[in-house]
Design an enzyme around this catalytic site. Structure first.
Site, PDB file in Angstrom:
ATOM      1  CB  SER A 197      -0.869   0.008   1.254  1.00  0.00           C
ATOM      2  OG  SER A 197      -1.455   1.282   1.414  1.00  0.00           O
ATOM      3  CE1 TYR A 216      -3.772  -2.435   5.291  1.00  0.00           C
ATOM      4  CE2 TYR A 216      -3.251  -0.118   4.905  1.00  0.00           C
ATOM      5  CZ  TYR A 216      -3.617  -1.358   4.419  1.00  0.00           C
ATOM      6  OH  TYR A 216      -3.833  -1.531   3.067  1.00  0.00           O
TER       7      TYR A 216
HETATM    8  P1  NAP Z   1     -11.849  -5.532  -0.427  1.00  0.00           P
HETATM    9  O1  NAP Z   1     -12.525  -4.970  -1.615  1.00  0.00           O
HETATM   10  O2  NAP Z   1     -12.400  -5.231   0.921  1.00  0.00           O
HETATM   11  O3  NAP Z   1     -11.786  -7.137  -0.645  1.00  0.00           O
HETATM   12  C1  NAP Z   1     -11.283  -7.930   0.346  1.00  0.00           C
HETATM   13  C2  NAP Z   1     -11.323  -9.390  -0.108  1.00  0.00           C
HETATM   14  O4  NAP Z   1     -10.549 -10.123   0.823  1.00  0.00           O
HETATM   15  C3  NAP Z   1     -12.687 -10.025  -0.120  1.00  0.00           C
HETATM   16  O5  NAP Z   1     -12.755 -10.910  -1.221  1.00  0.00           O
HETATM   17  C4  NAP Z   1     -12.736 -10.808   1.207  1.00  0.00           C
HETATM   18  O6  NAP Z   1     -13.688 -11.872   1.075  1.00  0.00           O
HETATM   19  C5  NAP Z   1     -11.287 -11.230   1.314  1.00  0.00           C
HETATM   20  N1  NAP Z   1     -10.739 -11.462   2.649  1.00  0.00           N
HETATM   21  C6  NAP Z   1     -10.804 -10.653   3.722  1.00  0.00           C
HETATM   22  N2  NAP Z   1     -10.123 -11.185   4.752  1.00  0.00           N
HETATM   23  C7  NAP Z   1      -9.602 -12.357   4.320  1.00  0.00           C
HETATM   24  C8  NAP Z   1      -8.825 -13.366   4.923  1.00  0.00           C
HETATM   25  N3  NAP Z   1      -8.430 -13.292   6.191  1.00  0.00           N
HETATM   26  N4  NAP Z   1      -8.464 -14.449   4.166  1.00  0.00           N
HETATM   27  C9  NAP Z   1      -8.863 -14.547   2.891  1.00  0.00           C
HETATM   28  N5  NAP Z   1      -9.612 -13.618   2.269  1.00  0.00           N
HETATM   29  C10 NAP Z   1      -9.984 -12.540   2.983  1.00  0.00           C
HETATM   30  O7  NAP Z   1     -10.308  -5.109  -0.343  1.00  0.00           O
HETATM   31  P2  NAP Z   1      -9.332  -4.487  -1.462  1.00  0.00           P
HETATM   32  O8  NAP Z   1      -9.445  -3.019  -1.432  1.00  0.00           O
HETATM   33  O9  NAP Z   1      -9.525  -5.202  -2.732  1.00  0.00           O
HETATM   34  O10 NAP Z   1      -7.911  -4.835  -0.828  1.00  0.00           O
HETATM   35  C11 NAP Z   1      -7.080  -5.839  -1.355  1.00  0.00           C
HETATM   36  C12 NAP Z   1      -5.637  -5.549  -0.999  1.00  0.00           C
HETATM   37  O11 NAP Z   1      -5.270  -4.265  -1.509  1.00  0.00           O
HETATM   38  C13 NAP Z   1      -5.291  -5.526   0.488  1.00  0.00           C
HETATM   39  O12 NAP Z   1      -4.026  -6.120   0.667  1.00  0.00           O
HETATM   40  C14 NAP Z   1      -5.188  -4.039   0.820  1.00  0.00           C
HETATM   41  O13 NAP Z   1      -4.329  -3.789   1.906  1.00  0.00           O
HETATM   42  C15 NAP Z   1      -4.608  -3.526  -0.487  1.00  0.00           C
HETATM   43  N6  NAP Z   1      -4.810  -2.095  -0.714  1.00  0.00           N
HETATM   44  C16 NAP Z   1      -6.039  -1.625  -1.086  1.00  0.00           C
HETATM   45  C17 NAP Z   1      -6.177  -0.267  -1.332  1.00  0.00           C
HETATM   46  C18 NAP Z   1      -7.476   0.316  -1.810  1.00  0.00           C
HETATM   47  O14 NAP Z   1      -7.526   1.552  -1.997  1.00  0.00           O
HETATM   48  N7  NAP Z   1      -8.517  -0.471  -2.027  1.00  0.00           N
HETATM   49  C19 NAP Z   1      -5.092   0.605  -1.170  1.00  0.00           C
HETATM   50  C20 NAP Z   1      -3.877   0.085  -0.768  1.00  0.00           C
HETATM   51  C21 NAP Z   1      -3.741  -1.273  -0.560  1.00  0.00           C
HETATM   52  P3  NAP Z   1     -14.305 -12.636   2.375  1.00  0.00           P
HETATM   53  O15 NAP Z   1     -15.036 -11.602   3.166  1.00  0.00           O
HETATM   54  O16 NAP Z   1     -15.196 -13.696   1.793  1.00  0.00           O
HETATM   55  O17 NAP Z   1     -13.142 -13.205   3.089  1.00  0.00           O
END
Ligand code: NAP
Length: 255
Positions: free
Chosen positions: A147, A160
């Site tokens: 991130s 985090y």
């Molecule tokens: P998201 O839309 O909230 O999706 C999260 C996904 O992770 C869901 O499919 C959820 O499904 C699954 N999940 C949650 N906890 C889990 C666990 N313990 N084991 C396995 N699966 C799990 O999140 P996102 O924004 O796509 O984030 C994905 C990654 O990008 C993360 O590493 C985050 O730190 C990084 N990131 C995101 C952003 C952003 O702006 N979105 C920015 C920087 C970094 P279930 O509920 O079925 O488990």
């Protein structure tokens, strides 16, 4: 945003993507699949796994869908075992799962929350790769998802952010350890409106402030992150390892 034309860089390849039933992980799985990969999607909840599998199958993507909470040892092993049973190989592993359970300052974060952050955001990456590594052959690739806050953890995302700094370190260390057969790189998202960041992006004033920080003048999309991930995982990046690629529309990051 209109989807750009995709190539077919992953024909004959098998890609595991954790936390891939929505958001960035789902888009990564979709991108790999559209580029010809067999994709292995997973997350904690069966109903989310089923829904995501239906959406990807409807696009003609070959897939295996498995429940896997990344901090559950049996489910991690099952993810790898089922992949090998069905496809006999693993070419790409994307470790995408993370949590951000508390906005507390580091010194006020409960020990149980510190443990959870470490377990899911850092340790599960290592443990999944321990299971997968024996099956990764020459030309394979790992992509970790960090991130932008990793470079300078802000007050409400402090611990985090530190776990995401650790992911940058892991990328370097694992790239060295897994060379020369497996490349290890890292995508560093700025901000892409998903459930994960809804607290920030659903507030108009906060969202506009974030948009102003991006030189490109908009927030990112999950597809933007998937494009960078697929590049790093593909043979187009065959001479790139141990690197982190910032995908933030030009938000302040690092030199
Ligand atoms: P998201 O839309 O909230 O999706 C999260 C996904 O992770 C869901 O499919 C959820 O499904 C699954 N999940 C949650 N906890 C889990 C666990 N313990 N084991 C396995 N699966 C799990 O999140 P996102 O924004 O796509 O984030 C994905 C990654 O990008 C993360 O590493 C985050 O730190 C990084 N990131 C995101 C952003 C952003 O702006 N979105 C920015 C920087 C970094 P279930 O509920 O079925 O488990």
């Amino acid at each position: 945003m209109e989807r750009t034309k995709v190539g077919k860089r992953f024909i004959g390849k098998v890609a595991i993507v954790t936390a891939s039933t929505q958001g960035i992980g789902f888009s990564i799985a979709e991108r790999f699949g559209l580029e010809g990969a067999s994709v292995v999607i997973s997350s904690r909840k069966q109903q989310n796994v089923d829904k995501a599998a239906d959406k990807l199958s409807a696009k003609g993507i070959e897939l295996l869908a498995v429940v896997c909470h990344v901090s559950n040892a049996a489910q991690r092993k099952n993810l790898v075992d089922k992949t090998l049973e069905k496809y006999g190989q693993i070419d790409v592993v994307v470790s995408n799962a993370a949590v951000h359970p508390s906005a507390d300052p580091i010194l006020q974060t409960q020990e149980s929350i510190l443990d959870k952050l470490w377990e899911i955001n850092v340790k599960s990456i290592v443990l999944l790769l321990k299971d997968a590594a024996p099956h990764l052959k020459k030309g394979s690739s790992v992509v970790l998802i960090s991130s932008l806050v990793a470079y300078n953890p802000p007050p409400t995302m402090a611990m985090y952010g530190v776990t995401k700094t650790a992911v940058l370190g892991l990328t370097k260390a694992l790239a060295s350890e897994m060379a020369p057969n497996t490349r290890v790189n890292c995508v560093v998202p700025g901000i892409a409106p998903t459930h994960f960041v809804a607290n920030y992006t659903s507030n108009d004033a906060t969202r506009e402030e974030l948009e102003r920080k991006a030189l490109i003048g908009r927030l990112g999309t999950a597809e933007d992150m998937a494009a960078a991930t697929s590049f790093l995982a593909s043979d187009d990046a065959s001479y790139i390892t141990g690197e982190n690629l910032v995908v933030s529309g030009g938000m302040p990051s690092r030199l």
